[in-house]
Design a protein around this motif. Structure first.
Motif, mmCIF file in Angstrom:
data_model
loop_
_atom_site.group_PDB
_atom_site.id
_atom_site.type_symbol
_atom_site.label_atom_id
_atom_site.label_comp_id
_atom_site.label_asym_id
_atom_site.label_seq_id
_atom_site.Cartn_x
_atom_site.Cartn_y
_atom_site.Cartn_z
ATOM 1 N N PHE A 205 0.841 -1.199 0.000
ATOM 2 C CA PHE A 205 0.000 0.000 0.000
ATOM 3 C C PHE A 205 0.875 1.247 0.000
ATOM 4 O O PHE A 205 0.580 2.234 -0.694
ATOM 5 C CB PHE A 205 -0.922 -0.022 1.216
ATOM 6 N N GLY A 206 1.987 1.198 0.762
ATOM 7 C CA GLY A 206 2.920 2.320 0.752
ATOM 8 C C GLY A 206 3.549 2.528 -0.610
ATOM 9 O O GLY A 206 3.719 3.667 -1.060
ATOM 10 N N GLY A 207 3.886 1.427 -1.308
ATOM 11 C CA GLY A 207 4.430 1.545 -2.653
ATOM 12 C C GLY A 207 3.419 2.127 -3.621
ATOM 13 O O GLY A 207 3.754 2.968 -4.468
ATOM 14 N N TRP A 208 2.167 1.685 -3.491
ATOM 15 C CA TRP A 208 1.104 2.213 -4.365
ATOM 16 C C TRP A 208 0.869 3.697 -4.108
ATOM 17 O O TRP A 208 0.741 4.486 -5.040
ATOM 18 C CB TRP A 208 -0.176 1.418 -4.125
ATOM 19 N N LEU A 209 0.808 4.081 -2.832
ATOM 20 C CA LEU A 209 0.636 5.496 -2.500
ATOM 21 C C LEU A 209 1.795 6.332 -3.044
ATOM 22 O O LEU A 209 1.597 7.449 -3.534
ATOM 23 C CB LEU A 209 0.544 5.676 -0.982
ATOM 24 N N ALA A 210 3.019 5.775 -2.951
ATOM 25 C CA ALA A 210 4.183 6.502 -3.444
ATOM 26 C C ALA A 210 4.137 6.668 -4.955
ATOM 27 O O ALA A 210 4.518 7.719 -5.481
ATOM 28 C CB ALA A 210 5.462 5.776 -3.025
ATOM 29 N N ASP A 211 3.691 5.636 -5.678
ATOM 30 C CA ASP A 211 3.532 5.763 -7.130
ATOM 31 C C ASP A 211 2.524 6.856 -7.479
ATOM 32 O O ASP A 211 2.665 7.557 -8.475
ATOM 33 C CB ASP A 211 3.061 4.433 -7.733
ATOM 34 N N LYS A 212 1.516 7.009 -6.638
ATOM 35 C CA LYS A 212 0.414 7.937 -6.928
ATOM 36 C C LYS A 212 0.700 9.367 -6.458
ATOM 37 O O LYS A 212 0.431 10.335 -7.177
ATOM 38 C CB LYS A 212 -0.873 7.419 -6.270
#
Length: 489
Positions: free
Chosen positions: A310-317
């Motif tokens: 989820f942290g990786g996804w938030l960072a991509d976004k």
């Protein structure tokens, strides 16, 4: 005179790999990358489980007849983390040298050393403490797996998908911590899953868990042999890879990763003993009085593992720097909550059931705040690892012209260097897994509860420092400093 082409290549070496080419990615790259990611996750999962097998088994050593002090048990928990952190750098170098698939096979087989030695030692009640320390140290090979796995997967994915891919890969490994803490009490006959499984009538048998994970290590190596690939385009010498050590960016990000991953792995290793020492006493048998550590030890690592992708996804976004700052703010707040809760506890040096029952009343708050810290560490782990390839890519783009061969070469070099940086930063960050349990044990402090309070106070101050660093270095003037907008870092 003709020059012979090296014959080392087999069908498992991919000669043409262009993940940044959109057409290549859609027609060929995506499926191959996904297959390698799946089996990389499995191998890393087993490695993490072996790495953290001492985190929960140490709490059962007393029940199996060994007499160790809390300080000795915390050292057994810390040693695998120390060795694992030191091994991460050479494990990163192994990917370009031997191939990601080949090294996954070898590193999986190496897990047989700590598991089989563990099985032998725990069945012999005369095994001295120093032998346990040596065997615990060998479990560090499971921690090294993380670096080679992450470096390998970094090469398979395009830059705009690295955050999610690296987050999933890391989360699969991190879940190994939670599952070993959940399943080991069941496998060894110590009860688990909130008492739904009964304790063994013949006592604790820690060797059972070791045999199970030795078998899983063999399975992971076999899966890598059958279904993973090596990338022939991944070429780098150790000297070239070590260039990242000279770069200031590597060490700044390492400081942040100590705060996120170092906290995750350190707290995961220490949590069973923290619960056991502060909230539980062994009388009356078999489950004692207060909060039985085996029912809750796995929760923290499970939460942190699930929030990492989820942290990786938030960072991509939204950008890795923004998400990382938010993670450190949350970690600071919830650490202060844990510190306040621990301050309400009564020291229990005599293992008094009355004190254990009294302290147990504070356990829900302690657990709630602690799980929030774990969630924030997982998000921070994913966001920091997103920042690493983004920053190296930005440096390559600043120095070259779009659409030129120089730009393509620079991006290839940036990918190699960012993979090396992942290993270095991962190695330094994992040192937190060694330092955190030592801070809780604090042999220079007579009262374990006092050392726990002091440790949490230091951790809160460190998170504040990391939050300030993130804001000052990556958010205040990101375009001028790195050539990227804040949302891209």
């Amino acid at each position: 005179m003709t020059t012979q082409t090296p014959t080392r290549r087999t069908r498992r070496w991919i000669e043409d790999w262009r993940p940044e080419d959109a057409e290549f990615w859609e027609t060929t790259g995506r499926d191959v990358a996904r297959r390698n990611l799946v089996w990389s996750i499995f191998a890393e999962h087993v490695g993490f489980s072996v790495w953290l097998i001492w985190s929960v088994s140490s709490a059962f050593l007393l029940a199996q007849g060994f007499e160790f002090t809390p300080q000795q048990l915390f050292l057994l928990v810390a040693l695998p983390n120390l060795v694992g952190s030191l091994l991460r750098l050479p494990y990163t170098f192994a990917v370009p040298k031997f191939g990601g698939r080949n090294w996954t096979i070898v590193s999986g087989l190496m897990l047989l050393i700590p598991t089989l030695l563990f099985a032998y030692a725990v069945q012999n009640p005369t095994t001295p403490y120093w032998v346990f320390c040596v065997i615990a140290a060998t479990a560090g090979v499971g921690g090294g797996n993380f670096a080679s796995s992450m470096a390998n997967i970094n090469f398979f994915y395009p830059s705009d998908r690295k955050g999610a891919a690296l987050g999933l890969n890391a989360a699969g490994g991190n879940l190994g911590v939670s599952l070993i803490q959940l399943l080991l009490p069941i496998m060894v006959g110590g009860a688990g899953i909130f008492g739904l499984v009964q304790a063994s009538g013949t006592g604790i048998h820690l060797e059972r868990a070791a045999y199970v994970y030795a078998g899983l290590a063999l399975l992971a190596s076999a899966a890598a042999w059958l279904w993973m690939d090596n990338l022939a385009t991944v070429t780098s010498s150790p000297r070239e890879q070590l260039q990242v050590v000279k770069q200031r960016q590597t060490w700044l990000l390492s400081v942040l990763y100590i705060g996120t991953f170092g906290s995750f792995i350190g707290y995961s290793a220490a949590m069973p003993l923290l619960i056991k020492i502060n909230f539980w006493v062994p009388e009356p048998a078999p489950l004692g009085t207060g909060i039985y550590f085996a029912f809750y030890a796995f929760l923290g690592a499970g939460v942190g593992s699930l929030t990492r992708p989820f942290g990786g996804w938030l960072a991509d976004k939204y950008g890795g720097a923004r998400v990382t700052l938010g993670a450190f703010v949350a970690m600071t707040v919830f650490t202060l909550g844990v510190l306040w809760t621990v301050g309400q506890l009564t020291p229990n040096p005599t293992a008094d059931p009355a004190i254990a029952s009294q302290n147990a009343g504070w356990f829900p708050l302690f657990l709630g705040f602690f799980l929030c810290i774990f969630a924030a560490t997982g998000i921070g782990n994913g966001s920091v690892y997103k920042m690493i390839p983004s920053l190296w890519k930005a440096k390559a783009e600043r120095s070259t012209t779009p659409g030129t061969p120089e730009r393509a070469a620079a991006l290839t070099t940036a990918t190699r260097q960012s993979s090396s940086a992942l290993g270095v930063i991962g190695a330094v960050g994992a040192m937190g897994g060694f330092l955190v349990p030592l801070a809780f044990s604090a042999p220079w402090v007579a009262d374990p509860l006092s050392s726990t309070k002091g440790a949490f106070a230091v951790f809160a101050a460190y998170y504040v420092m990391c939050g300030i660093m993130t804001w000052a270095l990556y958010l205040r003037r990101p375009v001028r400093a790195h050539g990227l907008a804040a949302a891209e870092i």
